[in-house]
Design a protein around this motif. Structure first.
Motif, PDB file in Angstrom:
ATOM      1  N   ILE A  34      -2.200  12.463  -0.416  1.00  0.00           N
ATOM      2  CA  ILE A  34      -2.654  13.413   0.596  1.00  0.00           C
ATOM      3  C   ILE A  34      -1.689  14.588   0.628  1.00  0.00           C
TER       4      ILE A  34
ATOM      5  N   VAL B 160      -5.760   8.626   6.942  1.00  0.00           N
ATOM      6  CA  VAL B 160      -5.384   7.852   5.757  1.00  0.00           C
ATOM      7  C   VAL B 160      -4.566   6.630   6.159  1.00  0.00           C
TER       8      VAL B 160
ATOM      9  N   ASP C 134      -6.958   4.064   7.714  1.00  0.00           N
ATOM     10  CA  ASP C 134      -7.700   3.330   6.683  1.00  0.00           C
ATOM     11  C   ASP C 134      -6.821   2.267   6.038  1.00  0.00           C
ATOM     12  N   ALA C 135      -5.547   2.615   5.794  1.00  0.00           N
ATOM     13  CA  ALA C 135      -4.620   1.640   5.204  1.00  0.00           C
ATOM     14  C   ALA C 135      -4.366   0.484   6.159  1.00  0.00           C
TER      15      ALA C 135
ATOM     16  N   HIS D 257       2.566  11.625  -0.222  1.00  0.00           N
ATOM     17  CA  HIS D 257       2.295  12.674   0.757  1.00  0.00           C
ATOM     18  C   HIS D 257       3.181  13.857   0.386  1.00  0.00           C
TER      19      HIS D 257
ATOM     20  N   TYR E  68       0.854  -1.184   0.000  1.00  0.00           N
ATOM     21  CA  TYR E  68       0.000   0.000   0.000  1.00  0.00           C
ATOM     22  C   TYR E  68       0.895   1.240   0.000  1.00  0.00           C
TER      23      TYR E  68
ATOM     24  N   GLU F 262      -3.351  14.250  -8.751  1.00  0.00           N
ATOM     25  CA  GLU F 262      -4.427  13.281  -8.921  1.00  0.00           C
ATOM     26  C   GLU F 262      -4.186  12.439 -10.179  1.00  0.00           C
TER      27      GLU F 262
ATOM     28  N   VAL G   4      -1.021  10.083  -9.504  1.00  0.00           N
ATOM     29  CA  VAL G   4      -1.320   9.004  -8.554  1.00  0.00           C
ATOM     30  C   VAL G   4      -1.931   7.821  -9.289  1.00  0.00           C
ATOM     31  N   LYS G   5      -2.885   8.106 -10.173  1.00  0.00           N
ATOM     32  CA  LYS G   5      -3.524   7.042 -10.946  1.00  0.00           C
ATOM     33  C   LYS G   5      -2.538   6.423 -11.936  1.00  0.00           C
TER      34      LYS G   5
ATOM     35  N   ILE H  15       1.130   5.421  -0.048  1.00  0.00           N
ATOM     36  CA  ILE H  15       0.531   6.738   0.149  1.00  0.00           C
ATOM     37  C   ILE H  15       1.549   7.783  -0.296  1.00  0.00           C
TER      38      ILE H  15
ATOM     39  N   ASP I  32      -1.887   4.165  -4.075  1.00  0.00           N
ATOM     40  CA  ASP I  32      -3.216   3.915  -3.514  1.00  0.00           C
ATOM     41  C   ASP I  32      -3.911   5.201  -3.067  1.00  0.00           C
ATOM     42  N   ARG I  33      -3.139   6.144  -2.507  1.00  0.00           N
ATOM     43  CA  ARG I  33      -3.734   7.384  -2.018  1.00  0.00           C
ATOM     44  C   ARG I  33      -2.754   8.528  -2.212  1.00  0.00           C
TER      45      ARG I  33
END
Length: 314
Positions: free
Chosen positions: A286, A297, A300-301, A265, A261, A274, A277-278, A263, A283-284
């Motif tokens: 922030i 965040v 949640d992970a 940051h 996972y 955005e 990231v894709k 993140i 995964d996220r």
């Protein structure tokens, strides 16, 4: 959007555009162009009583009030005189969810670099000189400013996770859970470590994407138990040697690491991130830095990690 697309492609190739500027002597400094909204002649400044001495005032720029920071004074290189301010430039930037201006003596040009050409400062210099990286451009050393460190000193940054968030997520962490933290800023690393510590999580810290991928590959080959403990990677985006986008891509390309996972940051924000990231498979994303947002965040992970392990055990 064409500008966003072009810089997205740069980041995807581990490259950046650097705005080079001066602070009153021969030394040159740099800032990522994507953090820059515009460069203007210094507008009329209004004093802010009882503020840090590095804050030279506030200004109205296109209908928005922004704080203007004397960058030379902020990094300990001397305060601009009033006469110098009249002839100075303001680099208007977007960092950490806010818009601010950096007062500089001169603005030179934009250069296109690979992050491989941007190196970590010599040991012992980044704490005292507010540096996050250095690069050699046309046989001259350009110093890249650690903006997180400046904000922490001039503006101050909250670093305590609220009781409500701790109450919601604090019991999820296991004593064995591990987080790999990747950031070139000393201050940013400490902020993330502090948040994780308040959530009862252990962390391993690396300074750039290359150190991080080397660590993950070493664990894969020699310490598989470390990978088993790893709940997630929390990585900055802008880093010398290898950026966070490239790190994420390498993780996703490795069959033994691709399920980690990730993140991202960063003080960068907006459509650009955005999209990236894709594209790289994180995964996220922030934006920096608010301890509650990061804690949520991460929490949640952790829930996802807990479910993942429960499935494996089944």
């Amino acid at each position: 959007m064409s500008s966003v697309d072009s810089r997205t492609q740069l980041a995807g190739r581990n490259r950046l555009e650097l705005l080079v500027f001066g602070l009153g002597n021969d030394q040159r400094f740099g800032i990522n162009v994507f953090k820059v909204r515009e460069v203007i002649r210094c507008p009329k400044l209004t004093d802010v009583p009882h503020s840090d001495s590095s804050i030279r005032g506030i200004a109205d720029v296109r209908g928005h009030t922004i704080t203007v920071i004397d960058l030379s004074e902020a990094i300990g290189k001397g305060r601009m005189t009033d006469e110098q301010v009249e002839n100075a430039f303001v680099i208007i930037t977007e960092y950490n969810r806010a818009v601010q201006g950096f007062l500089v003596h001169s603005v030179d040009r934009i250069v296109n670099l690979s992050w491989k050409e941007v190196l970590t400062p010599p040991s012992g210099t980044n704490n005292s000189n507010f540096l996050t990286a250095v690069a050699r451009i046309d046989k001259q050393l350009v110093e890249i400013i650690d903006v997180e460190q400046i904000f922490a000193r001039v503006v101050g940054v909250a670093d305590t996770v609220s009781d409500d968030v701790i109450g919601e997520y604090g019991e999820i962490a296991k004593g064995s859970d591990l987080v790999l933290v990747v950031d070139d800023s000393v201050v940013a690393r400490k902020q993330v470590e502090s948040t994780l510590e308040q959530m009862h999580l252990k962390s391993v810290v690396t300074k750039n994407g290359q150190e991080a991928i080397d660590t993950l590959r070493r664990w894969k080959e020699k310490q598989p138990e470390q990978l088993e403990r790893l709940a997630m990677v929390v990585s900055d985006i802008e880093m010398p040697t290898m950026d966070g986008y490239t790190l994420t891509s390498l993780i996703r390309q490795d069959s033994a690491l691709k399920g980690i996972y990730v993140i991202l940051h960063s003080s960068l924000s907006g459509v650009f991130n955005e999209k990236m990231v894709k594209q790289v498979g994180a995964d996220r994303f922030i934006p920096k830095f608010h301890p509650d947002d990061l804690a949520r965040v991460v929490g949640d992970a952790l829930r996802r990690h807990e479910v993942h392990h429960a499935v494996d055990e089944a």
